[in-house]
Design a protein around this motif. Sequence first.
Motif, PDB file in Angstrom:
ATOM      1  N   ARG A 152       1.914  12.120   0.996  1.00 59.25           N
ATOM      2  CA  ARG A 152       1.130  11.099   1.691  1.00 59.25           C
ATOM      3  C   ARG A 152       0.002  10.628   0.773  1.00 59.25           C
ATOM      4  O   ARG A 152      -0.711  11.429   0.187  1.00 59.25           O
ATOM      5  N   GLY A 153      -0.161   9.329   0.648  1.00 59.53           N
ATOM      6  CA  GLY A 153      -1.221   8.762  -0.174  1.00 59.53           C
ATOM      7  C   GLY A 153      -2.555   8.796   0.541  1.00 59.53           C
ATOM      8  O   GLY A 153      -2.638   9.100   1.732  1.00 59.53           O
ATOM      9  N   GLU A 154      -3.590   8.468  -0.194  1.00 58.82           N
ATOM     10  CA  GLU A 154      -4.947   8.469   0.359  1.00 58.82           C
ATOM     11  C   GLU A 154      -5.275   7.199   1.127  1.00 58.82           C
ATOM     12  O   GLU A 154      -6.191   7.179   1.941  1.00 58.82           O
ATOM     13  N   ALA A 155      -4.558   6.120   0.851  1.00 57.41           N
ATOM     14  CA  ALA A 155      -4.873   4.829   1.453  1.00 57.41           C
ATOM     15  C   ALA A 155      -4.647   4.859   2.960  1.00 57.41           C
ATOM     16  O   ALA A 155      -3.790   5.576   3.463  1.00 57.41           O
TER      17      ALA A 155
ATOM     18  N   THR B 232       6.157  11.511  -3.399  1.00 55.13           N
ATOM     19  CA  THR B 232       6.577  11.469  -2.002  1.00 55.13           C
ATOM     20  C   THR B 232       5.520  12.027  -1.053  1.00 55.13           C
ATOM     21  O   THR B 232       5.724  12.048   0.141  1.00 55.13           O
TER      22      THR B 232
ATOM     23  N   VAL C  66       0.837  -1.199   0.000  1.00 55.34           N
ATOM     24  CA  VAL C  66       0.000   0.000   0.000  1.00 55.34           C
ATOM     25  C   VAL C  66       0.874   1.253   0.000  1.00 55.34           C
ATOM     26  O   VAL C  66       0.634   2.192  -0.755  1.00 55.34           O
ATOM     27  N   GLY C  67       1.917   1.244   0.809  1.00 63.19           N
ATOM     28  CA  GLY C  67       2.784   2.427   0.895  1.00 63.19           C
ATOM     29  C   GLY C  67       3.475   2.753  -0.410  1.00 63.19           C
ATOM     30  O   GLY C  67       3.568   3.924  -0.798  1.00 63.19           O
TER      31      GLY C  67
ATOM     32  N   SER D 247       2.410   1.977  -3.360  1.00 67.48           N
ATOM     33  CA  SER D 247       1.476   2.132  -4.485  1.00 67.48           C
ATOM     34  C   SER D 247       1.151   3.593  -4.752  1.00 67.48           C
ATOM     35  O   SER D 247       0.647   3.930  -5.812  1.00 67.48           O
ATOM     36  N   ALA D 248       1.433   4.475  -3.812  1.00 70.09           N
ATOM     37  CA  ALA D 248       1.180   5.910  -4.004  1.00 70.09           C
ATOM     38  C   ALA D 248       2.346   6.530  -4.763  1.00 70.09           C
ATOM     39  O   ALA D 248       3.502   6.301  -4.430  1.00 70.09           O
ATOM     40  N   ALA D 249       2.031   7.295  -5.787  1.00 71.30           N
ATOM     41  CA  ALA D 249       3.084   7.935  -6.576  1.00 71.30           C
ATOM     42  C   ALA D 249       3.683   9.116  -5.825  1.00 71.30           C
ATOM     43  O   ALA D 249       3.013   9.751  -5.016  1.00 71.30           O
TER      44      ALA D 249
END
Length: 193
Positions: A154-157, A152, A145-146, A148-150
């Motif tokens: 913070r991702g939404e997951a 640097t 999950v970490g 998978s976010a493009a």
Amino acid sequence: MDLVQAGLLDRIESFYDAVPRDAARAEKHGGLVLFVREGPGWPFYARPAPDATAPPSAADITTVRHRQRALGLPEAFEWVHEHDPGLLAVARSAGLAVLEAPLLVLDPDSRPDPGVFSDVPVRLLTPDAPDFAGDVAARRAVAAVGFSAAGTARGEAGPAARDAAVTELDVAALEEEAVRVADGRRLSVLAEV
């Protein structure tokens, strides 16, 4: 570039070259080395060969991309721009879309005591723990999950995405984890709340 920075970049390069060699076969293609995972797990990448006599060329990149496709691997290349600044233009000329990410390095004199970061308990994973398989599956889900976010940011997951990403490990993957932890080649920790 000063000698301290050059030495640091050389250490980073040595690390990036050494890490996949534990679980992958290294194939040399001109100025590049392609790491082909042997066994289960995430696929690796191609990167500049540390012993290359010339920088990677567009032809080297094309050769590796063909090899990656033949093996069913993602066309992934990684390098540290500050160490190999000429590779960016070569990669783009070979048709690669390049994601540029910052090189983050912490000044050793600025490191705080890790104990002051949080009061969240942190636990080292050990093969003899009763829920080693569950712990490894959770650690892998967090990484999946970490990463998978493009970029640097913070991702939404969040926890729901992490929980959905947990998959049961097959016996070979679990054995590979246990062997690497037991012989000191891999250290994994979980922070629990």
